[in-house]
Scaffold this active site. Structure first.
Site, PDB file in Angstrom:
ATOM      1  N   GLU A 102       0.848  -1.202   0.000  1.00 27.60           N
ATOM      2  CA  GLU A 102       0.000   0.000   0.000  1.00 27.60           C
ATOM      3  C   GLU A 102       0.876   1.242   0.000  1.00 27.60           C
ATOM      4  O   GLU A 102       1.885   1.278   0.693  1.00 27.60           O
ATOM      5  CB  GLU A 102      -0.886  -0.054   1.256  1.00 27.60           C
ATOM      6  CG  GLU A 102      -1.968   0.979   1.302  1.00 27.60           C
ATOM      7  CD  GLU A 102      -2.906   0.801   2.507  1.00 27.60           C
ATOM      8  OE1 GLU A 102      -3.353  -0.330   2.792  1.00 27.60           O
ATOM      9  OE2 GLU A 102      -3.171   1.817   3.158  1.00 27.60           O
ATOM     10  N   ASP A 104       0.231   5.261   0.593  1.00 26.57           N
ATOM     11  CA  ASP A 104      -0.852   6.131   1.075  1.00 26.57           C
ATOM     12  C   ASP A 104      -0.569   7.601   1.160  1.00 26.57           C
ATOM     13  O   ASP A 104       0.433   7.995   1.757  1.00 26.57           O
ATOM     14  CB  ASP A 104      -1.094   5.843   2.576  1.00 26.57           C
ATOM     15  CG  ASP A 104      -1.760   4.553   2.837  1.00 26.57           C
ATOM     16  OD1 ASP A 104      -2.661   4.204   2.103  1.00 26.57           O
ATOM     17  OD2 ASP A 104      -1.351   3.901   3.825  1.00 26.57           O
ATOM     18  N   GLU A 106      -2.872  10.523   3.035  1.00 29.33           N
ATOM     19  CA  GLU A 106      -4.097  10.798   3.782  1.00 29.33           C
ATOM     20  C   GLU A 106      -4.045  12.246   4.216  1.00 29.33           C
ATOM     21  O   GLU A 106      -3.020  12.701   4.738  1.00 29.33           O
ATOM     22  CB  GLU A 106      -4.217   9.897   5.015  1.00 29.33           C
ATOM     23  CG  GLU A 106      -4.581   8.475   4.637  1.00 29.33           C
ATOM     24  CD  GLU A 106      -4.835   7.569   5.845  1.00 29.33           C
ATOM     25  OE1 GLU A 106      -5.588   6.605   5.692  1.00 29.33           O
ATOM     26  OE2 GLU A 106      -4.277   7.837   6.930  1.00 29.33           O
TER      27      GLU A 106
END
Ligand SMILES: *[C@@H]1O[C@H](CO)[C@@H](O)[C@H](O)[C@H]1NC(C)=O
Ligand SMILES: *[C@@H]1O[C@H](CO)[C@@H](O)[C@H](O)[C@H]1NC(C)=O
Length: 281
Positions: A102, A104, A106
């Site tokens: 993953e 990411d 955010e």
């Protein structure tokens, strides 16, 4: 006076231009599926705009139809304006299953006028705990800005408006797992995380401000698409061999020096047994 022949050729050229424009413009209808939120994720303006919203009942989310195995993904995002405390807008690549990979981004909301945090993390074969957080050098709620993930066999680079903010190098030669065997989809979502997002959970979501809305446009995946066990790459592969040149390295240093507010690689309290190996490599 316009002759018939030249009028025809003008018409023909306009048609050609129109087709070229259509085929190069991002279209959320073609590239994404709405996966949750019961009408709170919306594709507008003939596919050119995506909005995600959040209210007390639910957030919303989308994912790409395609899975990718390496690529350069760009997306322009305008984050939730005003009091966005407690909300998280997520934008990430992820594979499925246990031991997943993953990458990411955010975006942690805040009270009006207080800075958003751009939180990044990276999982390789199921292991994350690689957070770095940044403030931006602009207000990300005022305009669209381009957030990019470059993922190739050499490295992963997170950038904002073309400025690299984080690099994770392939250090497999030193035994550090690197995401390179699992195709990933791109996901985006808006949800409530007021138990941790803003000042560590001290500031809660103000539901009188709902619905909260983030907007997205100009999705571009210059990438290798993974389908039926095969990877097919876009003809322009300049990103595949990309390494940071010295100008980019200087920009990265500038961001890390002036805007980085958390780095797992310097958090010796969190890792009393010693920092993760990539931090000292
Ligand atoms: C919100 O603002 C406060 C006060 O300026 C700051 O400490 C914090 O890092 C900001 N961002 C988030 C997501 O908490
Ligand atoms: C190839 O892609 C890069 C970005 O990944 C872009 O800057 C460049 O203009 C593209 N070149 C062509 C010929 O499309």
């Amino acid at each position: 006076m316009v002759s018939l022949a030249s009028a025809r050729s003008t018409l023909f050229m306009s048609l050609v231009m129109a087709i070229l424009l259509v085929s190069s413009a991002a279209n959320f209808y073609n590239d994404f599926d709405i996966t949750w939120g019961d009408g709170r994720a919306r594709i507008l303006n003939n596919g050119n705009l995506l909005t995600l919203s959040l209210d007390k009942t639910s957030g919303s989310g989308v994912q790409t139809k395609n899975e990718y195995l390496f690529g350069k993904i760009d997306l322009q995002i305008k984050l939730v304006p005003g009091n966005s405390a407690g909300t998280v807008t997520a934008y990430y690549l992820s594979s499925q299953g246990p031991n997943h990979d993953e990458i990411d981004f955010e975006f942690l909301g805040n009270l009006s006028g207080d800075p958003y945090i751009v939180h990044t993390n990276l999982y390789s074969q199921g292991t994350g705990n690689r957070e770095q957080q940044f403030y931006m050098w602009f207000d990300p709620t005022k305009d669209f800005h381009t957030y990019s993930i470059l993922w190739n066999p050499q490295h992963i680079v997170f950038s904002v408006d073309g400025i690299p903010i984080r690099e994770f190098k392939n250090l497999e030669s030193r035994g550090i797992p690197y995401p390179k065997g699992q195709p990933m989809r791109l996901y985006s979502s808006l949800w409530n995380a007021d138990d941790w997002a803003t000042r560590g959970g001290l500031v809660k979501t103000d539901w009188t401000q709902a619905p909260f809305t983030a907007s997205f446009r100009n999705f571009n995946a210059n990438a290798c698409i993974w389908a039926s066990g095969k990877s097919s790459c876009n003809s322009n592969m300049t990103w595949y061999l990309d390494e940071l040149d010295s100008t980019s390295q200087n920009k990265l240093k500038w961001v890390q020096k002036n805007y980085m507010i958390y780095n797992y690689c310097t958090d010796t309290k969190r890792f009393p047994q010693g920092l993760p190996p990539e931090c000292t490599a």
